[in-house]
Design an enzyme around this catalytic site. Structure first.
Site, mmCIF file in Angstrom:
data_model
loop_
_atom_site.group_PDB
_atom_site.id
_atom_site.type_symbol
_atom_site.label_atom_id
_atom_site.label_comp_id
_atom_site.label_asym_id
_atom_site.label_seq_id
_atom_site.Cartn_x
_atom_site.Cartn_y
_atom_site.Cartn_z
ATOM 1 N N SER A 1 16.809 -4.904 72.958
ATOM 2 C CA SER A 1 17.163 -3.756 73.804
ATOM 3 C C SER A 1 16.474 -3.820 75.160
ATOM 4 O O SER A 1 16.925 -3.185 76.120
ATOM 5 C CB SER A 1 16.793 -2.447 73.106
ATOM 6 O OG SER A 1 15.389 -2.385 72.863
ATOM 7 N N GLY A 2 15.365 -4.571 75.253
ATOM 8 C CA GLY A 2 14.656 -4.685 76.525
ATOM 9 C C GLY A 2 13.323 -3.986 76.560
ATOM 10 O O GLY A 2 12.760 -3.775 77.644
ATOM 11 N N LYS A 3 12.768 -3.671 75.424
ATOM 12 C CA LYS A 3 11.492 -2.936 75.363
ATOM 13 C C LYS A 3 10.373 -3.702 76.057
ATOM 14 O O LYS A 3 9.664 -3.170 76.932
ATOM 15 C CB LYS A 3 11.087 -2.682 73.897
ATOM 16 C CG LYS A 3 12.076 -1.885 73.081
ATOM 17 C CD LYS A 3 11.596 -1.671 71.665
ATOM 18 C CE LYS A 3 11.428 -2.984 70.921
ATOM 19 N NZ LYS A 3 12.655 -3.768 70.788
ATOM 20 N N SER B 1 9.730 -0.142 65.837
ATOM 21 C CA SER B 1 9.320 1.089 65.125
ATOM 22 C C SER B 1 10.557 1.858 64.662
ATOM 23 O O SER B 1 10.861 2.921 65.187
ATOM 24 C CB SER B 1 8.424 1.974 65.992
ATOM 25 O OG SER B 1 8.947 2.177 67.281
ATOM 26 N N GLY C 1 17.100 16.343 30.510
ATOM 27 C CA GLY C 1 16.719 15.082 29.881
ATOM 28 C C GLY C 1 17.089 13.871 30.707
ATOM 29 O O GLY C 1 16.526 12.802 30.520
ATOM 30 N N ASN D 1 14.879 16.495 15.648
ATOM 31 C CA ASN D 1 16.107 17.285 15.573
ATOM 32 C C ASN D 1 17.243 16.479 14.929
ATOM 33 O O ASN D 1 17.149 15.258 14.765
ATOM 34 C CB ASN D 1 16.500 17.731 16.985
ATOM 35 C CG ASN D 1 17.586 18.778 16.979
ATOM 36 O OD1 ASN D 1 17.777 19.478 15.983
ATOM 37 N ND2 ASN D 1 18.319 18.877 18.082
ATOM 38 N N LYS D 2 18.298 17.218 14.596
ATOM 39 C CA LYS D 2 19.524 16.639 14.016
ATOM 40 C C LYS D 2 19.242 15.973 12.666
ATOM 41 O O LYS D 2 19.854 14.960 12.318
ATOM 42 C CB LYS D 2 20.179 15.656 14.995
ATOM 43 C CG LYS D 2 20.478 16.296 16.354
ATOM 44 C CD LYS D 2 21.282 15.390 17.270
ATOM 45 C CE LYS D 2 21.500 16.058 18.622
ATOM 46 N NZ LYS D 2 22.300 15.238 19.543
#
Length: 629
Positions: free
Chosen positions: A470-472, A540, A112, A164-165
């Protein structure tokens, strides 16, 4: 006749009678603590389907967990995991088999709790009926609605509303009737054929097997009485033959059969069949069940078929009636239930299993998700845990299918995360999109190979990935200059430059990043087909999208270059001042700060701008890249 013979005959008679009975599969579902496990335990106990030693153990365990008033905690019969017993909750789906003189049953007790909704979907996927339990004190709760909607989407037509109950509400007729009225009003928008409301007390046994004197105002069936007499038989046999090939059975050179389970229809010796998606036709030569040869086999039977001529078919193909083939498509509208903690994004590539087929698939559009309280259709840019939504999906190739409502066996599917191999969603096909049958690839006489010959070099995509700073772009620019001097046709797709045009409508949320890479991948593929060496410089950040990009290309055409620069080095450079702004909270979702970067695990090339000069890196790349025709 001896006593031994009499006993054996009685056993054989009983087994024969049981074999002739049909089997009803049903689930119990609803919200937390509505009494699902207790109900199943009570049914098994009152039907005298548990042994004396189990009863003794059950009473002992009930004392340990402190059941009030000396009552037996029937949930302990079903909750088998230690964690379930310790916490008093249901976590996994528990299946139980039992039988009466009138019918056999397989019941699934489903959790549940909201975080275990995926387990409830598993239990509901093969059920003929659902018992929706409602705590008479609580009424209809959010999880009651969610489970009801999932039952409707999965095609369950018969619902037992077990209130129920009732013992805790003094068996109040008004309480029962109010809950029934509220549920029927809610369920008007669901696809249920029949709703039967029964007031019960799973703990005390009222109206479970025996009619209760406490609810003298109730004149309907008991729960077990209803389950024994329900007419639920499906019409799978009346449908055309649908037989997914699970295994090509080739024990020797003289035998070749196709093994699997008949999902719909009937297979008959001599019947004309068609193999999809190839479209080849043949006739069924034999239907084999272990050592026996059958004249026919109906839906649900696992058999091996042999054909009267050699046909190239393999796992995932579909054998269908030749005169009533199903559709083939690569684009679908689907009802989807998202079952993963990690969100789902447009454009991300997943594995899709449908029947015995496995294909690559992308969610191309989220039409809407559904508010389970109001049925309102809401817009969404991503899929989150327990979302029930309508989406459009595209597969990497056309596949045979049926709408789920027609044939669940080949109309239902799951999506699998490529990295974790976890099931992230379950789906039901509504229909194929018309555009899928109207759009065809145009064959061109001048192709990738002839363009490469004219250029005098091969074409590839060199995919630079790494953190911001980073230098891409620097490395890609330097490499392009060197390739240009060698007479190689190139083009650099740079992250910032592309966002000024093609992707200017995208932001930097995870969903937008996924779509950004999807578009770039498609553009890069077109340019590579034109015979150009394409250099892409994008953060990416997600492995899933880089994998999706790679799968667009043939082996050797996609070269992943990880510009492996530590975060502290990239941040110290900070050429655009972006890290400083991100640290101040001015740029949300900045990779490395507010959003993760998933480093490549097996890139073709690693370069280190923190320790090597650009000239050295370019020489290293030229040496490793094989660009000669």
């Amino acid at each position: 006749m001896t006593a031994m013979q009499t006993s054996v005959e009685r056993v054989n008679t009983y087994l024969a009678e049981q074999a002739s009975l049909d089997t009803l599969r049903f689930i119990t579902c609803g919200s937390v603590d509505d009494g699902k496990s207790t109900l199943i335990g009570r049914m098994l106990y009152e039907a005298q389907l548990i042994f004396d030693d189990q009863v003794a153990s059950l009473k002992s365990d009930s004392k340990k967990v402190g059941t009030q008033g000396g009552d037996i905690d029937f949930a302990l019969l079903v909750d088998g995991l230690a964690a379930e017993r310790e916490q008093g909750i249901t976590i996994d789906v528990a299946y139980r088999f039992f039988a009466t003189d009138k019918r056999k049953f397989i019941v699934a007790d489903t959790p549940g709790h909201e975080q275990y909704t995926r387990n409830m979907v598993t239990g509901a996927s093969s059920a003929d009926l659902a018992i929706i339990l409602i705590d008479a004190r609580q009424g209809i709760l959010t999880q009651t609605r969610r489970h009801s909607m999932i039952c409707s989407v999965l095609g369950i037509k018969n619902i037992v509303l077990a209130v129920n109950k009732m013992d805790l509400m003094d068996y109040s007729k008004d309480t029962f009737e109010q809950i029934e009225a509220n549920y029927r009003a809610f369920a008007k928008q669901l696809n249920f054929t029949q709703i039967t409301a029964i007031p019960i007390s799973a703990l005390k046994g009222d109206n479970v097997i025996q009619r209760s004197t406490n609810s003298h105002w109730y004149h309907g069936p008991t729960l077990l009485g209803y389950l024994e007499t329900l007419d639920y038989q499906s019409s799978d046999v009346e449908q055309p033959l649908r037989f997914p090939v699970q295994w090509v059975n080739r024990p020797n050179l003289d035998f070749r059969g196709f093994s699997g389970t008949i999902e719909a229809g009937r297979a008959q010796v001599g019947q004309a069949v068609r193999i999809l998606p190839s479209g080849e036709t043949a006739n069924i030569n034999e239907i084999i069940l272990f050592k026996d040869k059958l004249k026919q086999a109906d839906a649900g039977r696992a058999v091996t078929l042999t054909l009267d001529r050699e046909i190239d078919a393999s796992r995932g193909d579909l054998i269908v009636a030749a005169d009533a083939p199903c559709e083939i498509s690569d684009q679908f509208e689907i009802e989807l239930i998202w079952m993963d903690q990690e969100p789902g994004f447009l454009g991300r590539s997943y594995l899709m299993k449908i029947g015995t087929q496995t294909v690559s698939a992308q969610i191309t559009e989220i039409k809407h998700k559904i508010n389970i309280n109001t049925f309102e259709k809401l817009s969404a840019s991503k899929l989150e845990l327990n979302d029930l939504c309508a989406v459009k999906i595209k597969t990497d190739r056309a596949i045979p299918f049926e709408a789920y409502k027609t044939c669940p066996g080949i109309g239902s599917l799951i999506l699998i995360d490529r990295m974790s191999n976890q099931t992230v969603a379950a789906g039901m096909i509504d229909y194929a999109l018309r555009r899928a049958s109207n759009v065809h690839r145009q064959k061109l006489d001048v192709d990738k190979s002839t363009r490469r010959q004219m250029n005098g070099h091969t074409s590839k995509v060199i995919w630079f990935t790494g953190l911001s700073g980073s230098g891409k772009s620097t490395v890609a620019n330097a490499l392009e200059k060197e390739l240009h001097t060698q007479g190689i046709r190139t083009y650099v797709l740079d992250g910032d430059n592309v966002r000024h045009g093609l992707n200017k409508d995208l932001g930097f949320t995870d969903a937008d990043r996924v779509e950004n890479i999807r578009r770039i991948s498609e553009v890069a593929k077109l340019m590579m087909d034109a015979g150009i060496v394409v250099l892409t410089a994008f953060i990416s950040p997600f492995r899933a999208e880089r994998r999706m990009a790679r799968e667009l290309f043939e082996d050797g055409e996609f070269i992943e270059v990880f510009v492996n620069t530590p975060l502290e080095v990239a941040e110290s450079r900070d050429p655009k001042g972006l890290y400083k702004k991100a640290r101040k909270g001015e740029i949300p979702n900045f990779t490395g700060i507010g959003s993760p970067y998933e480093a490549p695990e097996n890139p073709e090339i690693n370069v280190f701008t923190a320790q090597d000069s650009i000239e050295e890196i370019v020489k290293q790349l030229i040496k490793k890249l094989d660009l000669q025709q």
